[in-house]
Design a protein around this motif. Structure first.
Motif, PDB file in Angstrom:
ATOM      1  N   GLY A  57      78.931  39.055  16.177  1.00  0.00           N
ATOM      2  CA  GLY A  57      78.941  39.099  17.626  1.00  0.00           C
ATOM      3  C   GLY A  57      78.195  40.253  18.254  1.00  0.00           C
ATOM      4  N   THR A  58      77.396  40.968  17.466  1.00  0.00           N
ATOM      5  CA  THR A  58      76.671  42.116  18.017  1.00  0.00           C
ATOM      6  C   THR A  58      75.227  41.782  18.404  1.00  0.00           C
ATOM      7  N   GLY A  59      74.805  40.525  18.226  1.00  0.00           N
ATOM      8  CA  GLY A  59      73.489  40.106  18.691  1.00  0.00           C
ATOM      9  C   GLY A  59      72.400  40.050  17.633  1.00  0.00           C
ATOM     10  N   LYS A  60      72.730  40.268  16.363  1.00  0.00           N
ATOM     11  CA  LYS A  60      71.709  40.288  15.307  1.00  0.00           C
ATOM     12  C   LYS A  60      70.995  38.939  15.179  1.00  0.00           C
ATOM     13  N   THR A  61      71.780  37.889  15.042  1.00  0.00           N
ATOM     14  CA  THR A  61      71.205  36.555  14.877  1.00  0.00           C
ATOM     15  C   THR A  61      70.457  36.125  16.129  1.00  0.00           C
ATOM     16  N   SER A  62      71.002  36.390  17.278  1.00  0.00           N
ATOM     17  CA  SER A  62      70.325  36.020  18.528  1.00  0.00           C
ATOM     18  C   SER A  62      68.995  36.738  18.650  1.00  0.00           C
ATOM     19  N   MET A  63      68.946  38.010  18.275  1.00  0.00           N
ATOM     20  CA  MET A  63      67.694  38.758  18.324  1.00  0.00           C
ATOM     21  C   MET A  63      66.689  38.170  17.336  1.00  0.00           C
ATOM     22  N   LEU A  64      67.119  37.871  16.124  1.00  0.00           N
ATOM     23  CA  LEU A  64      66.209  37.317  15.127  1.00  0.00           C
ATOM     24  C   LEU A  64      65.670  35.960  15.584  1.00  0.00           C
ATOM     25  N   ARG A  65      66.522  35.152  16.192  1.00  0.00           N
ATOM     26  CA  ARG A  65      66.108  33.846  16.714  1.00  0.00           C
ATOM     27  C   ARG A  65      65.080  34.029  17.835  1.00  0.00           C
ATOM     28  N   GLU A  66      65.295  35.007  18.710  1.00  0.00           N
ATOM     29  CA  GLU A  66      64.326  35.282  19.783  1.00  0.00           C
ATOM     30  C   GLU A  66      63.006  35.786  19.220  1.00  0.00           C
ATOM     31  N   ILE A  67      63.082  36.590  18.169  1.00  0.00           N
ATOM     32  CA  ILE A  67      61.846  37.053  17.528  1.00  0.00           C
ATOM     33  C   ILE A  67      61.077  35.840  17.015  1.00  0.00           C
ATOM     34  N   TRP A  68      61.769  34.929  16.345  1.00  0.00           N
ATOM     35  CA  TRP A  68      61.124  33.741  15.794  1.00  0.00           C
ATOM     36  C   TRP A  68      60.474  32.900  16.899  1.00  0.00           C
ATOM     37  N   LYS A  69      61.184  32.705  17.996  1.00  0.00           N
ATOM     38  CA  LYS A  69      60.660  31.885  19.090  1.00  0.00           C
ATOM     39  C   LYS A  69      59.530  32.592  19.833  1.00  0.00           C
ATOM     40  N   ASN A  70      59.527  33.928  19.794  1.00  0.00           N
ATOM     41  CA  ASN A  70      58.460  34.752  20.360  1.00  0.00           C
ATOM     42  C   ASN A  70      58.175  34.405  21.823  1.00  0.00           C
ATOM     43  N   GLN A  71      59.242  34.323  22.615  1.00  0.00           N
ATOM     44  CA  GLN A  71      59.079  34.011  24.034  1.00  0.00           C
ATOM     45  C   GLN A  71      59.558  35.154  24.928  1.00  0.00           C
ATOM     46  N   ASN A  72      59.747  36.321  24.357  1.00  0.00           N
ATOM     47  CA  ASN A  72      60.201  37.481  25.105  1.00  0.00           C
ATOM     48  C   ASN A  72      59.064  38.504  25.113  1.00  0.00           C
ATOM     49  N   PRO A  73      58.690  39.030  26.275  1.00  0.00           N
ATOM     50  CA  PRO A  73      57.553  39.967  26.322  1.00  0.00           C
ATOM     51  C   PRO A  73      57.790  41.263  25.539  1.00  0.00           C
TER      52      PRO A  73
END
Length: 188
Positions: free
Chosen positions: A55-71
């Motif tokens: 619940g600390t955001g590790k998986t969500s961050m990794l998923r966002e890195i993969w999707k590469n849609q965050n500036p």
């Protein structure tokens, strides 16, 4: 005893380390702020682990890195990322057969698939089964087999050892330690 031989992609190692991924001032919020002001870089050959409680955001961050849609997330042009997800349906089509999953990444014959997957302890008689009927460990091994068939130089691994038995975990540790590319891995 089933003892898989897990192989990760063979990659060329640059003479000098190359930055493949950079996060600058990354933030993640849901109902509350989980991460803020996160900045780091991953270079060729590095193995980086994101460790923390659920619940600390590790998986969500990794998923966002993969999707590469965050500036805040930037991949180098030379980066060839691949993603291993603990949510199998993000990578595997549950309605496909095991053969179909490997044909989708470039295998052309049943024999090629069988030769590749025998290293991952898949019996040729079962390769016509639907992915949705596999156990969690089998789905993890199938994802790893698909990763091995690619040419990624940056692996994004979200808890790849979960659901694996002891022998498969040892094989995965060996594969990670000998992999020449970069790894960003989430673990507890």
């Amino acid at each position: 005893i089933r003892q898989p031989v897990i192989q990760l992609p063979e990659v060329e190692v640059p003479e000098e380390p190359v930055e493949l991924l950079r996060l600058d001032d990354y933030a993640l919020s849901f109902e509350e702020k989980l991460l803020e002001q996160v900045s780091f870089a991953v270079h060729s050959g590095e193995k980086v682990a994101l460790v923390g409680a659920n619940g600390t955001g590790k998986t969500s961050m990794l998923r966002e890195i993969w999707k590469n849609q965050n500036p805040a997330i930037q991949f180098a042009e030379s980066a060839v990322p691949a993603f291993f997800s603990q949510l199998h349906a993000e990578i595997l089509n549950e309605n496909n057969s095991i053969y179909e999953e490997l044909f989708a990444v470039g295998f052309e014959t049943h024999e090629q698939v069988e030769q590749h997957l025998c290293k991952y302890c898949f019996n040729p008689d079962t390769l016509g089964r639907k992915v949705g009927h596999l156990s969690g460990g089998e789905k993890n091994l199938l994802q790893l087999a698909k990763l091995a068939a690619g040419n990624a130089n940056l692996l994004l691994l979200d808890e790849p050892s979960s659901h694996l038995d002891t022998f498969a975990q040892i094989a995965l540790e060996d594969a990670i330690s000998t992999y020449q590319g970069a790894i960003l891995m989430v673990s507890h």
